[in-house]
Design a protein around this motif. Sequence first.
Motif, short mmCIF file in Angstrom:
data_model
loop_
_atom_site.label_atom_id
_atom_site.label_comp_id
_atom_site.label_asym_id
_atom_site.label_seq_id
_atom_site.Cartn_x
_atom_site.Cartn_y
_atom_site.Cartn_z
N LEU A 50 26.90 3.47 -66.68
CA LEU A 50 27.46 4.35 -65.92
C LEU A 50 26.87 5.83 -65.81
O LEU A 50 27.23 6.41 -64.81
N VAL A 51 25.67 5.91 -66.83
CA VAL A 51 25.01 7.13 -66.61
C VAL A 51 24.48 7.14 -65.30
O VAL A 51 23.88 8.30 -64.27
N LEU A 52 24.02 6.38 -64.73
CA LEU A 52 23.36 5.59 -63.24
C LEU A 52 23.97 5.82 -62.45
O LEU A 52 23.28 6.37 -60.27
N LEU A 53 25.42 5.74 -62.37
CA LEU A 53 26.30 5.45 -61.18
C LEU A 53 26.74 7.11 -60.84
O LEU A 53 27.06 7.70 -60.38
N LEU A 54 26.73 7.91 -62.07
CA LEU A 54 26.77 9.52 -62.34
C LEU A 54 25.72 10.05 -61.55
O LEU A 54 26.01 10.85 -60.56
N LEU A 55 24.62 10.16 -61.33
CA LEU A 55 24.07 10.22 -61.04
C LEU A 55 22.87 9.61 -59.40
O LEU A 55 22.83 10.65 -59.10
N LEU A 56 24.00 8.76 -59.34
CA LEU A 56 23.66 8.08 -57.78
C LEU A 56 24.87 8.90 -57.04
O LEU A 56 24.66 9.70 -55.74
N THR A 57 26.34 8.80 -57.83
CA THR A 57 26.60 9.28 -56.70
C THR A 57 26.90 11.45 -57.01
O THR A 57 27.12 12.49 -55.48
N VAL A 58 26.48 11.45 -57.62
CA VAL A 58 25.87 13.12 -58.05
C VAL A 58 25.05 13.27 -56.97
O VAL A 58 24.94 14.23 -56.02
N GLY A 59 24.09 12.09 -56.21
CA GLY A 59 22.79 12.79 -55.69
C GLY A 59 22.78 12.98 -54.13
O GLY A 59 22.51 13.48 -53.34
N VAL A 60 23.54 11.65 -54.03
CA VAL A 60 24.80 11.88 -52.65
C VAL A 60 25.33 12.94 -52.30
O VAL A 60 25.12 13.18 -50.99
N ILE A 61 26.89 13.38 -53.22
CA ILE A 61 27.15 14.50 -52.96
C ILE A 61 26.22 15.88 -52.84
O ILE A 61 26.43 16.48 -51.62
N ALA A 62 25.56 15.65 -53.43
CA ALA A 62 24.34 16.91 -53.16
C ALA A 62 23.34 17.04 -51.82
O ALA A 62 23.48 18.02 -50.95
N VAL A 63 23.20 15.62 -51.30
CA VAL A 63 22.53 15.48 -50.34
C VAL A 63 23.41 16.16 -49.20
O VAL A 63 23.03 16.64 -47.97
N MET A 64 24.78 15.49 -49.44
CA MET A 64 26.22 16.29 -48.12
C MET A 64 26.24 17.48 -48.54
O MET A 64 26.46 17.62 -46.81
N THR A 65 26.43 17.85 -48.96
CA THR A 65 26.96 19.07 -49.10
C THR A 65 25.73 20.21 -48.91
O THR A 65 26.19 21.18 -48.42
N MET A 66 24.39 20.13 -49.57
CA MET A 66 23.32 20.91 -49.71
C MET A 66 22.38 20.73 -48.95
O MET A 66 21.13 20.99 -49.54
N GLY A 67 22.08 19.41 -48.37
CA GLY A 67 21.27 18.88 -47.47
C GLY A 67 20.20 20.18 -47.60
O GLY A 67 18.88 20.11 -47.08
N GLN A 68 20.58 21.29 -46.23
CA GLN A 68 19.67 21.98 -45.45
C GLN A 68 19.72 23.07 -46.71
O GLN A 68 18.90 23.59 -46.73
N VAL A 69 19.96 23.25 -48.12
CA VAL A 69 19.57 24.30 -48.71
C VAL A 69 18.55 23.47 -49.55
O VAL A 69 17.89 24.55 -49.83
N LEU A 70 18.29 21.85 -49.93
CA LEU A 70 17.36 21.71 -50.90
C LEU A 70 16.64 21.30 -49.90
O LEU A 70 15.14 20.49 -49.97
N ALA A 71 16.34 21.39 -48.59
CA ALA A 71 15.26 20.69 -47.85
C ALA A 71 13.87 21.77 -48.33
O ALA A 71 13.33 20.86 -48.23
N PRO A 72 13.54 22.96 -48.43
CA PRO A 72 12.26 22.83 -48.93
C PRO A 72 11.61 22.56 -50.48
O PRO A 72 10.64 22.06 -50.51
N MET A 73 12.78 22.11 -51.29
CA MET A 73 12.61 20.96 -52.39
C MET A 73 12.68 20.01 -52.01
O MET A 73 11.55 19.64 -52.83
N ILE A 74 13.21 19.43 -51.23
CA ILE A 74 12.09 17.93 -50.58
C ILE A 74 11.59 17.76 -50.38
O ILE A 74 10.73 16.88 -50.07
N ALA A 75 10.90 18.87 -49.29
CA ALA A 75 9.14 19.00 -48.20
C ALA A 75 8.36 19.13 -49.17
O ALA A 75 7.35 18.09 -49.53
#
Length: 364
Positions: free
Chosen positions: A19-44
């Motif tokens: 359940l924790v792994l599923l939650l982490l994957l879900t949160v990760g996908v939502i974060a990338v789809m909604t805040m991908g541009q904002v998180l770009a410096p962190m990803i880089a």
Amino acid sequence: MLKIFENWVDRYFSDEEALVLLLLLTVGVIAVMTMGQVLAPMIAAIVIAFLMQGMVARLRSWGAPHGLAVTIAFLVLVLSLVALLLLLLPILWTQLLRFFNELPRMIMEGQSALALLPEKYPRLISERQLEQLFSTMTTELSSLGQDVVSFSVANIPMLIGLLIYLILVPILVFFFLKDSSVIIAWGAKFLPNKRPMMSRVWQEMNQQFANYVRGKVIEILIVGVVSYVVFAFLGLNYAALLAIAVGLSVVIPYIGAAVVTLPVALVAYFQWGWSSEFIWLMLAYGVIQALDGNVLVPVLFSEAVNLHPVAIILAVLVFGGFWGFWGVFFAIPLATLVKAILYAWPIAVQESSLGIIQNSADNH
């Protein structure tokens, strides 16, 4: 049918870790789809930290303290950025301006060459079809010119943001290198104490991501430098600009090499026509692509998990559509992550079931 679905959910999602792994994957996908541009410096910053981590580990193996190793790696990064800004960007800017200045001449030559097609191949193309093609090209070029003007005016804030990133990203890289173990230990506190599946996936993906990122950057540099040397030696116009395009094309497996061939061939054709120079250039370019695919890639990614070409192309399309450039760049490791989870999840469920049966047997 409902009973089958309930049994499937109980089997694969009854464990806390699942359940924790599923939650982490879900949160990760939502974060990338909604805040991908904002998180770009962190990803880089994370990507660059992966690249520099190898240097830090090597310096520490030579006896350097962790702080000194991080400082040296950070200075190498800063000096590389300064060299990029002062040496490479002016050359690229000059060649880009020269290209746009010569673009009208190339278009006129292209139209003249196309105008001869109805006479040579009347069964393949007619004059009416050619006129429609010219009309479409004129419309598209006019739209492109308007887009360039609007881009240069409307994206001034983006350029200011880029300057901010040039300062922000190196700072993030420094802290990721300095406190990586602290950050990982902090994140582990929020995970279940017993996490065999997560540990299995983490151990595999930590190595895979690091190897892939380092290998891909090395591949970009080697292919780009070799392409520039070959293009410059043969006297091709815009050698630096095209070499960078060829280097970056390796980010997209299979598709990138096919796409970047077009501008290389067009520039060579408009410069030399159907001459021996054009043939030599295309042969040399073909050798570069062959050596990259058959020699360089197997050497750099020998430890990577093998994926079928169909899976790679599908990953590029899916993750690229979700996440743009970063999705394309990380398509292979993300596909490897999905593969690792699909392999680890049933094994963890089976081990958990065996553990329950064993405990039940011991109690009796």
